[in-house]
Design an enzyme around this catalytic site. Structure first.
Site, PDB file in Angstrom:
ATOM      1  N   ASN A   8       0.869  -1.179   0.000  1.00  0.00           N
ATOM      2  CA  ASN A   8       0.000   0.000   0.000  1.00  0.00           C
ATOM      3  C   ASN A   8       0.907   1.231   0.000  1.00  0.00           C
ATOM      4  O   ASN A   8       1.427   1.628   1.035  1.00  0.00           O
ATOM      5  CB  ASN A   8      -0.897  -0.028   1.254  1.00  0.00           C
ATOM      6  CG  ASN A   8      -1.732   1.230   1.375  1.00  0.00           C
ATOM      7  OD1 ASN A   8      -1.822   2.029   0.446  1.00  0.00           O
ATOM      8  ND2 ASN A   8      -2.345   1.413   2.539  1.00  0.00           N
ATOM      9  N   LYS A  10       0.140   4.246  -0.461  1.00  0.00           N
ATOM     10  CA  LYS A  10      -0.516   5.457   0.059  1.00  0.00           C
ATOM     11  C   LYS A  10      -0.267   6.629  -0.890  1.00  0.00           C
ATOM     12  O   LYS A  10      -0.150   6.430  -2.093  1.00  0.00           O
ATOM     13  CB  LYS A  10      -0.070   5.739   1.496  1.00  0.00           C
ATOM     14  CG  LYS A  10      -0.224   4.493   2.377  1.00  0.00           C
ATOM     15  CD  LYS A  10      -0.077   4.752   3.836  1.00  0.00           C
ATOM     16  CE  LYS A  10      -0.277   3.445   4.608  1.00  0.00           C
ATOM     17  NZ  LYS A  10      -0.279   3.621   6.039  1.00  0.00           N
ATOM     18  N   HIS A  96      -9.769   1.555   4.518  1.00  0.00           N
ATOM     19  CA  HIS A  96      -8.514   1.791   5.236  1.00  0.00           C
ATOM     20  C   HIS A  96      -8.756   2.829   6.334  1.00  0.00           C
ATOM     21  O   HIS A  96      -9.514   3.776   6.148  1.00  0.00           O
ATOM     22  CB  HIS A  96      -7.427   2.283   4.270  1.00  0.00           C
ATOM     23  CG  HIS A  96      -6.073   2.264   4.900  1.00  0.00           C
ATOM     24  ND1 HIS A  96      -5.669   3.253   5.763  1.00  0.00           N
ATOM     25  CD2 HIS A  96      -5.066   1.357   4.843  1.00  0.00           C
ATOM     26  CE1 HIS A  96      -4.450   2.953   6.204  1.00  0.00           C
ATOM     27  NE2 HIS A  96      -4.062   1.812   5.651  1.00  0.00           N
ATOM     28  N   GLU A  98      -7.112   5.237   7.341  1.00  0.00           N
ATOM     29  CA  GLU A  98      -6.837   6.639   6.957  1.00  0.00           C
ATOM     30  C   GLU A  98      -8.017   7.219   6.198  1.00  0.00           C
ATOM     31  O   GLU A  98      -8.309   8.419   6.310  1.00  0.00           O
ATOM     32  CB  GLU A  98      -5.531   6.702   6.151  1.00  0.00           C
ATOM     33  CG  GLU A  98      -4.327   6.476   7.075  1.00  0.00           C
ATOM     34  CD  GLU A  98      -3.112   5.843   6.418  1.00  0.00           C
ATOM     35  OE1 GLU A  98      -3.035   5.810   5.180  1.00  0.00           O
ATOM     36  OE2 GLU A  98      -2.237   5.357   7.172  1.00  0.00           O
ATOM     37  N   GLU A 168      -5.859  -4.302  10.785  1.00  0.00           N
ATOM     38  CA  GLU A 168      -4.827  -3.290  10.992  1.00  0.00           C
ATOM     39  C   GLU A 168      -5.173  -2.459  12.227  1.00  0.00           C
ATOM     40  O   GLU A 168      -5.985  -1.529  12.142  1.00  0.00           O
ATOM     41  CB  GLU A 168      -4.741  -2.344   9.787  1.00  0.00           C
ATOM     42  CG  GLU A 168      -4.381  -3.027   8.489  1.00  0.00           C
ATOM     43  CD  GLU A 168      -3.830  -2.033   7.483  1.00  0.00           C
ATOM     44  OE1 GLU A 168      -2.697  -2.230   7.028  1.00  0.00           O
ATOM     45  OE2 GLU A 168      -4.520  -1.044   7.165  1.00  0.00           O
ATOM     46  N   GLY A 174       2.085   2.803  10.731  1.00  0.00           N
ATOM     47  CA  GLY A 174       3.080   3.851  10.530  1.00  0.00           C
ATOM     48  C   GLY A 174       3.730   4.336  11.806  1.00  0.00           C
ATOM     49  O   GLY A 174       4.365   5.386  11.819  1.00  0.00           O
ATOM     50  N   SER A 208       2.903  -1.517  10.687  1.00  0.00           N
ATOM     51  CA  SER A 208       4.332  -1.568  10.984  1.00  0.00           C
ATOM     52  C   SER A 208       4.955  -2.938  10.715  1.00  0.00           C
ATOM     53  O   SER A 208       5.799  -3.409  11.481  1.00  0.00           O
ATOM     54  CB  SER A 208       4.595  -1.109  12.421  1.00  0.00           C
ATOM     55  OG  SER A 208       4.226   0.251  12.573  1.00  0.00           O
TER      56      SER A 208
HETATM   57  P1  PGA Z   1       2.447   0.686   7.722  1.00  0.00           P
HETATM   58  O1  PGA Z   1       1.008   0.871   7.032  1.00  0.00           O
HETATM   59  O2  PGA Z   1       2.992  -0.636   7.231  1.00  0.00           O
HETATM   60  O3  PGA Z   1       3.249   1.864   7.264  1.00  0.00           O
HETATM   61  O4  PGA Z   1       2.212   0.661   9.195  1.00  0.00           O
HETATM   62  C1  PGA Z   1       0.143  -0.216   6.866  1.00  0.00           C
HETATM   63  C2  PGA Z   1      -1.148   0.243   6.230  1.00  0.00           C
HETATM   64  O5  PGA Z   1      -1.628   1.328   6.566  1.00  0.00           O
HETATM   65  O6  PGA Z   1      -1.717  -0.446   5.367  1.00  0.00           O
END
Ligand code: PGA
Length: 250
Positions: A8, A10, A96, A98, A168, A174, A208
């Site tokens: 992903n 982003k 997601h 976000e 998640e 992140g 992460s």
């Molecule tokens: P990350 O993001 O691996 O940077 O924690 C995962 C995600 O949001 O899909």
């Protein structure tokens, strides 16, 4: 079931940059086992065509990060399932955290998006997970089960077979603060049990994920892969995740 490892990206990588990065991922994967691991890359919409071109001779699948549920019409700035399908997109992430947090997507929006994706032959990757406030309040289980049920409401068994779910924990995304594997397993098994018909659906862990911790997730009975943000922007590190998924399957 194949493991599923999804990059992903982003809101990173211009189309020009995405061409380079997807090529680097393809090159890094060439020497790895991908027969029992499905790999997908979800670039921003603007880079879908470029990535499609650079992975055309590989087994990597094209994925999108979002879609809008209406068929077409006066929805300025939105992208439909038909538009994605026409570009060769196979998977699409829906819900997601976000999107839920910054763009106010509700459980009902996520359900409509998953249904629109399926109606156009796309495979939704439904993201669920609790915030740190929900975890502190002890409402993790209820929230995650409610998100899963809401997203999948009304789907037929054959449609459920097309989806994947990504657990998640929002506080792990992140932040470098990954979820304890035992706790991830507990929630992922709860997610799988929350709706009948999910026993053969890939359940992914996200939050992460790195080459240092991914084996501990892939070893979990209910983990079938990863949804990977930050680490997926490094072609070598992402390829290592694919190797780890392969080793866990071997
Ligand atoms: P990350 O993001 O691996 O940077 O924690 C995962 C995600 O949001 O899909």
């Amino acid at each position: 079931m194949n493991a599923l490892v999804v990059a992903n990206w982003k809101m990173n990588e211009t189309a020009t940059e995405a061409r380079v990065l997807s090529r680097a991922v393809a090159d890094a994967l060439r020497t790895r086992w991908t027969r029992d691991v499905t790999v997908a890359i979800a670039p921003p919409f603007t880079a879908l065509a470029a990535v499609r071109e650079s992975i055309a001779d590989t087994a990597i699948a094209l994925a999108a990060q979002n879609l809008y549920f209406e068929e077409k019409g006066a929805y300025t700035g939105e992208v439909s399932a038909a538009m994605l399908a026409d570009l060769g997109v196979v998977y699409v992430i829906v819900g997601h955290s976000e999107r839920r947090r910054y763009f106010h997507e509700t459980d009902a929006d996520v359900r409509r998006k998953a249904a629109a994706a399926l109606a156009h032959g796309l495979r939704p990757i439904v993201a669920v997970g609790e915030t740190s406030d929900e975890r502190d309040a002890g409402t993790t289980d209820g929230r995650v089960v409610a998100q899963t049920r809401a997203a999948l409401e009304g789907l037929q068994r054959a449609q459920l077979a097309q989806i994947a779910i990504a657990y998640e924990p929002v506080w792990a995304i992140g932040t470098g603060r990954s979820c304890e594997p035992a706790e991830a397993q507990r929630v992922m098994s709860l997610v799988r049990a929350s709706v009948p018909g999910l026993s053969d659906v890939p359940v992914l862990y996200g939050g992460s994920v790195t080459p240092a911790n991914f084996a501990s997730y892939m070893a979990l009975p209910d983990c079938n892969g990863g949804l990977v943000g930050g680490t997926s922007l490094d072609a070598q590190a992402f390829a290592q995740l694919v190797s780890i998924a392969h080793e866990a399957r071997a």
